[in-house]
Scaffold this motif. Structure first.
Motif, PDB file in Angstrom:
ATOM      1  N   ARG A  48       0.736  -1.178   0.075  1.00 19.09           N
ATOM      2  CA  ARG A  48       0.034   0.056   0.199  1.00 19.09           C
ATOM      3  C   ARG A  48       0.943   1.121  -0.110  1.00 19.09           C
ATOM      4  N   LEU A  49       2.002   1.226   0.736  1.00 16.74           N
ATOM      5  CA  LEU A  49       2.801   2.388   0.969  1.00 16.74           C
ATOM      6  C   LEU A  49       3.874   2.734   0.165  1.00 16.74           C
ATOM      7  N   LEU A  50       4.461   1.427  -0.575  1.00 12.19           N
ATOM      8  CA  LEU A  50       5.774   1.758  -1.403  1.00 12.19           C
ATOM      9  C   LEU A  50       5.370   1.284  -3.053  1.00 12.19           C
ATOM     10  N   PRO A  51       4.286   1.995  -3.372  1.00 11.35           N
ATOM     11  CA  PRO A  51       3.912   1.408  -4.850  1.00 11.35           C
ATOM     12  C   PRO A  51       5.205   1.651  -5.904  1.00 11.35           C
ATOM     13  N   GLU A  52       6.183   2.494  -5.672  1.00  8.16           N
ATOM     14  CA  GLU A  52       7.171   2.617  -6.407  1.00  8.16           C
ATOM     15  C   GLU A  52       8.233   1.609  -6.393  1.00  8.16           C
ATOM     16  N   LYS A  53       7.879   0.486  -5.543  1.00  7.72           N
ATOM     17  CA  LYS A  53       8.690  -0.716  -5.632  1.00  7.72           C
ATOM     18  C   LYS A  53       7.645  -1.864  -5.823  1.00  7.72           C
ATOM     19  N   LEU A  54       6.723  -1.782  -6.295  1.00  9.53           N
ATOM     20  CA  LEU A  54       5.458  -2.629  -6.482  1.00  9.53           C
ATOM     21  C   LEU A  54       6.160  -3.990  -7.282  1.00  9.53           C
ATOM     22  N   THR A  55       7.056  -4.025  -8.198  1.00  6.53           N
ATOM     23  CA  THR A  55       7.490  -5.275  -8.707  1.00  6.53           C
ATOM     24  C   THR A  55       8.524  -5.998  -7.983  1.00  6.53           C
ATOM     25  N   VAL A  56       8.863  -5.152  -7.157  1.00  6.73           N
ATOM     26  CA  VAL A  56      10.030  -5.875  -6.193  1.00  6.73           C
ATOM     27  C   VAL A  56       9.205  -6.796  -5.234  1.00  6.73           C
ATOM     28  N   TYR A  57       7.990  -6.111  -4.759  1.00  6.84           N
ATOM     29  CA  TYR A  57       7.408  -6.801  -3.628  1.00  6.84           C
ATOM     30  C   TYR A  57       6.560  -8.087  -4.383  1.00  6.84           C
ATOM     31  N   THR A  58       5.973  -7.757  -5.390  1.00  8.71           N
ATOM     32  CA  THR A  58       5.258  -8.928  -5.944  1.00  8.71           C
ATOM     33  C   THR A  58       5.997 -10.140  -6.370  1.00  8.71           C
ATOM     34  N   THR A  59       7.149  -9.893  -6.726  1.00  4.00           N
ATOM     35  CA  THR A  59       8.145 -11.045  -6.954  1.00  4.00           C
ATOM     36  C   THR A  59       8.432 -11.654  -5.724  1.00  4.00           C
ATOM     37  N   LEU A  60       8.803 -11.013  -4.594  1.00  3.49           N
ATOM     38  CA  LEU A  60       8.689 -11.582  -3.371  1.00  3.49           C
ATOM     39  C   LEU A  60       7.699 -12.521  -2.795  1.00  3.49           C
ATOM     40  N   VAL A  61       6.409 -11.937  -3.097  1.00  3.38           N
ATOM     41  CA  VAL A  61       5.314 -12.497  -2.691  1.00  3.38           C
ATOM     42  C   VAL A  61       5.141 -13.814  -3.718  1.00  3.38           C
ATOM     43  N   GLY A  62       5.546 -13.855  -4.934  1.00  3.85           N
ATOM     44  CA  GLY A  62       5.381 -14.813  -5.818  1.00  3.85           C
ATOM     45  C   GLY A  62       6.413 -16.018  -5.153  1.00  3.85           C
ATOM     46  N   LEU A  63       7.795 -15.584  -4.724  1.00  5.39           N
ATOM     47  CA  LEU A  63       8.599 -16.560  -4.560  1.00  5.39           C
ATOM     48  C   LEU A  63       7.993 -17.266  -3.150  1.00  5.39           C
TER      49      LEU A  63
END
Lengths: 760, 168
Positions: A48-63
């Motif tokens: 919610r608060l760091l949308p500029e790093k969206l793809t970093v965190y979606t990757t993390l969740v993916g892993l």
């Protein structure tokens, strides 16, 4: 510790992003048995608060999902819960980031594409709802379209027929929605060189182009691509069916926006090419830069560093994007997202970090802004004003501003900037640096004008009393002594035989205020002390509405060369209740001030007055709510007591004082709200009168309506509507029936209609 | 997991410009604890490194960018009663003062980098310099020549006047 690890992933590091993500996924997986809910909470929050790093965190969740299917499911559920909560409390901007996050999870094989498409189908179907504000439909459309740069390709590959249907529904919605509000929000009234597009129109063009390019999007960093082999193996989850929460009375949707553009590929011929205005890259870059500012605005050095380390540095003209995004925020109507002074300081930090390149871009930008002043919204011109003086903006080869009528935007702008420069330094300095040919634009020497000063003014009525007063005040006279001296002042109105002329004595006010302000002219502190010491006299002389107005007039007569002094005195007089807000509003629109009407300081005063009024209402409201809460707590305490003490009289006695207080506060709130409404009505009424006069004069004289004065006036009226739209919404019925009726000239009515269209 | 929206991340809440500094007023009436507590809720700022010629008007103009200024108290030389290069700026709300700490501290006024710091609150007497010769203590000892702050430091000035070599 977990928080810090998660927040910091993606920052500059010695290892690659991929190995950091891999490492972190391992750590978190190991911690899941003990810290699952904490990890869920942190991940939801960074989404919610760091949308500029969206793809970093979606990757993390993916892993994590690949290693622990259940965790993935719980995360998706938590995200949906968070999304619903956001929508319930009108946090629409954050909700968009959540939607985008969910859609990128499709790319990470966490969410199945068809279920995402289904969610988007529900979003788009909001546009079919009846009797809902357009801004509601706008938001759902925006949430859908703005996720497509991330996930368009994947969704189209899996469900092209459904996507085509959605896109054609989007197209028909965008065609039929009304855009009356757009002119009110544009920074420039001209469409060249860069059209100021409505935000949904711009986004639609960008998505259409993306589709034409077969959804090839190359700018977004996608760490999950490196993990494709691992993520492919993961099992996906289906999003639960998502019904958009219905529209309620309390729903407040984001206001429409206009996209600010000032640069294009022609502006940096040497460097990398700037993505076109309808390219999706432009959209993504701008979104991310805005998010970075939102995350770090309090820390100017960090903010500057984060902006400058935005990835893709050698492929995009990053400095240009940064400058454009900063100005976009600074010029945003009605208000910038953050306090104006932040942007000036941020630009200074950016120039410190990139001394070889950023100052040139800034210079280019300010040059261009100056050249296009003529068509810039007056409120935005004010904002450049504030920023210009800190950046040594002026160079005196701008002789084009000399040949024009002084009311035109460029000369006016130079005058205002020089005045502001003077406020930050001193008059002689300005005289020294301004070349003789430009002296007509120099500010006046900020000296006080005392009408009883010279012997030659002996014949003025009240002259002798003024002398008496001067001596008395110098000898530390009391309020009572002042009163007795003033008793001798004749009342020029006394010939009128009405009881009103009795209390309002303009000559008394004139003599007293002129003398006192002159004696206290040395500094602000001196003047404030004088106001405080003789508060009683002021209150008595200014008891009536005419009295208040006259006090303001005299203050202006004394200090018309020193607008800053006028502003601080008016502020003090409102705060000490010598004058009220409505009096200030009436004074600003009075004929005595017509000459200064378009000057910046006048509007500073009016907006400051409205702000004080609004703060006052909020403050009393807060007091009332707090007292009510205290009473409720008291009731609760009593109810939870096990005493059988249900003697009615004793409970009344306990409640009595609080209930009385609540009643009093309720009255206070109502009275304050009524004063607030009256203030706005006065302002609108006076605007209408002034504008109508001008329009009639132009019609009968056969001259063009659109003079610089008119442009400035209409835009100032728009700004009042925009800046206080939530409060003004309460008065819609009164405004429609009393002021902005059908008989009004269509030029003025148009402003009201634009305002109504904003949240329609 | 209710209250998801209330979760904040301490890493993201960094607001270093608003932290209280190491300086504690030695003349403060009250415990260290009380002083720190006051600093944390104060809406008054100490402003330093001003030129002696900077006026209240200039300070008002600069600081009102962050909010309505409640009061400005100019720092004065205890003997001469003239401005000696510092002042107090009090806002109506702490939030406005925080903006000043974030965006005005470390920027220029009258071509000098000025410094802002939290102050526990103005009390009568605190507007005077505490140096032996009437100005601020820092102007007693400094060795540089600063034209906006009376030239050389006071001790150096006295030594020059007595034709004594400067003691470093």
């Amino acid at each position: 510790r977990l928080e810090s690890l998660i927040c910091r992933v993606g920052e500059k590091s010695n290892s690659s992003l991929e190995s950091n993500l891999e490492g972190l996924a391992g750590v978190l997986e190991a911690d899941l048995p003990n810290y699952k809910s904490k990890i869920l909470r942190i991940l939801c929050t960074v989404a919610r608060l760091l949308p500029e790093k969206l793809t970093v965190y979606t990757t993390l969740v993916g892993l994590l999902n690949a290693r622990n299917y259940n965790f993935g499911g719980e995360f998706v559920e938590a995200m949906i819960r968070q999304l619903k909560e956001c929508l319930k409390v009108n946090m629409y901007n954050e909700a968009v980031h959540l939607v985008r996050f969910l859609s990128d999870l499709v790319n990470c094989h966490v969410i199945a594409a068809p279920s995402m498409v289904a969610m988007f189908e529900n979003f788009v179907s909001v546009t079919q709802e009846e009797d809902v504000p357009q801004v509601r439909c706008d938001w759902y459309m925006f949430a859908f379209l703005s996720s497509l740069p991330w996930v368009g390709k994947e969704l189209y590959e899996k469900k092209d027929a459904e996507m085509d249907r959605l896109l054609s529904q989007a197209e028909s919605y965008l065609k039929r929605r009304q855009k009356i509000h757009v002119p009110m929000l544009q920074v420039w009234t001209a469409d060249k060189p860069h059209p100021q597009e409505e935000y949904l129109d711009c986004l639609w063009s960008q998505i259409q182009k993306l589709k034409k390019d077969r959804w090839q999007e190359r700018h977004i960093l996608r760490p999950y691509l490196a993990f494709d082999s691992v993520l492919c193996e993961a099992l996906q989850h289906n999003l639960p069916p998502f019904t958009p929460p219905p529209h309620t009375e309390d729903s407040v949707y984001p206001m429409p926006r206009v996209i600010f553009r000032m640069f294009d590929y022609t502006d940096d011929p040497e460097g990398p090419v700037m993505p076109g205005s309808h390219s999706v890259e432009r959209f993504v870059i701008e979104e991310n830069l805005h998010c970075i500012i939102k995350s770090h605005w309090k820390e100017r050095k960090t903010c500057a560093a984060q902006l400058l380390s935005y990835p893709g540095n050698n492929k995009i003209p990053l400095n240009y994007h940064i400058v454009e995004v900063i100005f976009a925020e600074l010029f945003q109507l009605p208000s910038p997202p953050h306090i104006e002074v932040m942007y000036t300081t941020l630009l200074i930090e950016l120039c410190k970090l990139q001394p070889g390149s950023l100052p040139q871009v800034l210079a280019q930008a300010t040059e261009m802004l100056y050249m296009r002043l003529d068509t810039m919204n007056t409120t935005c011109v004010d904002r450049i004003n504030a920023f210009a003086k800190s950046h040594c903006f002026l160079s005196f080869d701008r002789s084009d501003c000399l040949t024009q009528d002084l009311e035109k935007p460029k000369p006016k702008f130079v005058r205002e900037v020089l005045e502001k420069c003077m406020r930050l330094s001193y008059h002689q300095r300005i005289i020294d640096i301004v070349p003789a040919s430009f002296s007509v634009l120099s500010p006046a020497n900020p000296v006080c004008i005392y009408k009883y000063g010279d012997e030659s003014n002996r014949s003025l009525p009240g002259y002798t009393v003024a002398l008496c007063l001067t001596i008395a005040i110098k000898n530390k006279a009391s309020n009572d002594e002042i009163f007795s001296i003033l008793k001798d002042v004749p009342n020029p109105n006394q010939d009128d035989d009405d009881g009103e002329g009795f209390t309002f004595n303009p000559l008394k006010i004139e003599v007293f205020v002129q003398t006192l302000l002159h004696l206290a002219a040395k500094s602000f502190s001196h003047s404030f002390s004088a106001l405080a010491k003789f508060h009683e006299v002021f209150k008595t002389l200014a008891e009536s509405d005419e009295g208040k107005l006259h006090v303001l007039r005299v203050v202006y007569e004394v200090w018309k060369n020193h607008p800053q002094m006028i502003a601080v005195l008016v502020d003090k007089m409102i705060r000490t209740q010598i004058v009220d807000c409505a009096a200030v509003a009436n004074w600003i629109f009075s004929s005595e001030l017509a000459h200064d009407f378009t000057r910046f300081y006048i509007w500073e005063i009016l907006h400051s007055t409205i702000r004080k009024m609004n703060k006052h209402v909020l403050k009393i409201h807060k007091e009332l709510e707090e007292t009510k809460a205290r009473l409720a707590r008291q009731h609760k305490r009593r109810d939870s007591d096990d005493d059988d003490d249900d003697d009615d009289r004793s409970t009344d006695r306990e409640d009595g004082p609080l209930e009385e207080q609540i009643e009093r506060l309720q009255e206070k709130v109502e009275s304050a709200q009524s004063e607030q409404k009256n203030l706005f009505l006065v302002i609108f009424q006076r605007f209408i009168m002034l504008l109508t006069e001008h329009l009639v004069r132009c019609e009968t004289g056969g001259i063009d309506v659109f003079t610089p004065w008119y442009k400035s006036c209409i835009e100032r009226l728009q700004q009042i509507f925009l800046q206080h739209h939530q409060i003004i919404q309460q008065y819609m019925v009164t405004l429609e029936n009393l002021l902005f009726t059908a008989e009004l000239d269509h030029h003025i009515l148009a402003v009201f209609q634009q305002f109504c269209a904003l949240q329609a | 997991m209710s209250g998801l929206l209330h979760t904040t991340l301490s890493g993201l809440n960094s607001d270093s410009y608003c932290e209280i500094s190491q300086y504690r007023d030695q003349h403060f009436r009250g415990s260290r604890q009380l002083q720190e507590k006051s600093l944390k809720i104060s809406s008054t700022l100490y402003v330093g490194n001003l030129s002696f010629y900077t006026t209240e008007e200039q300070i008002q103009e600069l600081f009102s960018k962050c909010g309505d200024v409640k009061r400005i108290v100019m720092g004065l030389d205890k003997i001469k009663k003239t401005p000696c290069g510092f002042c107090f700026v009090e806002y109506y709300t702490r939030a406005d003062a925080e903006h000043a700490m974030r965006f005005i501290n470390g920027t220029r006024l009258d071509d000098r980098i000025i410094r802002t710091d939290w102050d526990a609150g103005f009390k009568e007497g605190r507007q005077y310099g505490r140096g032996k010769t009437g100005g601020q203590v820092r102007d007693e000892y400094r060795t540089d020549y600063d034209v906006g702050r009376g030239g050389f430091g006071k001790i150096i000035q006295m030594q020059k006047a007595n034709h004594q070599p400067a003691i470093y």
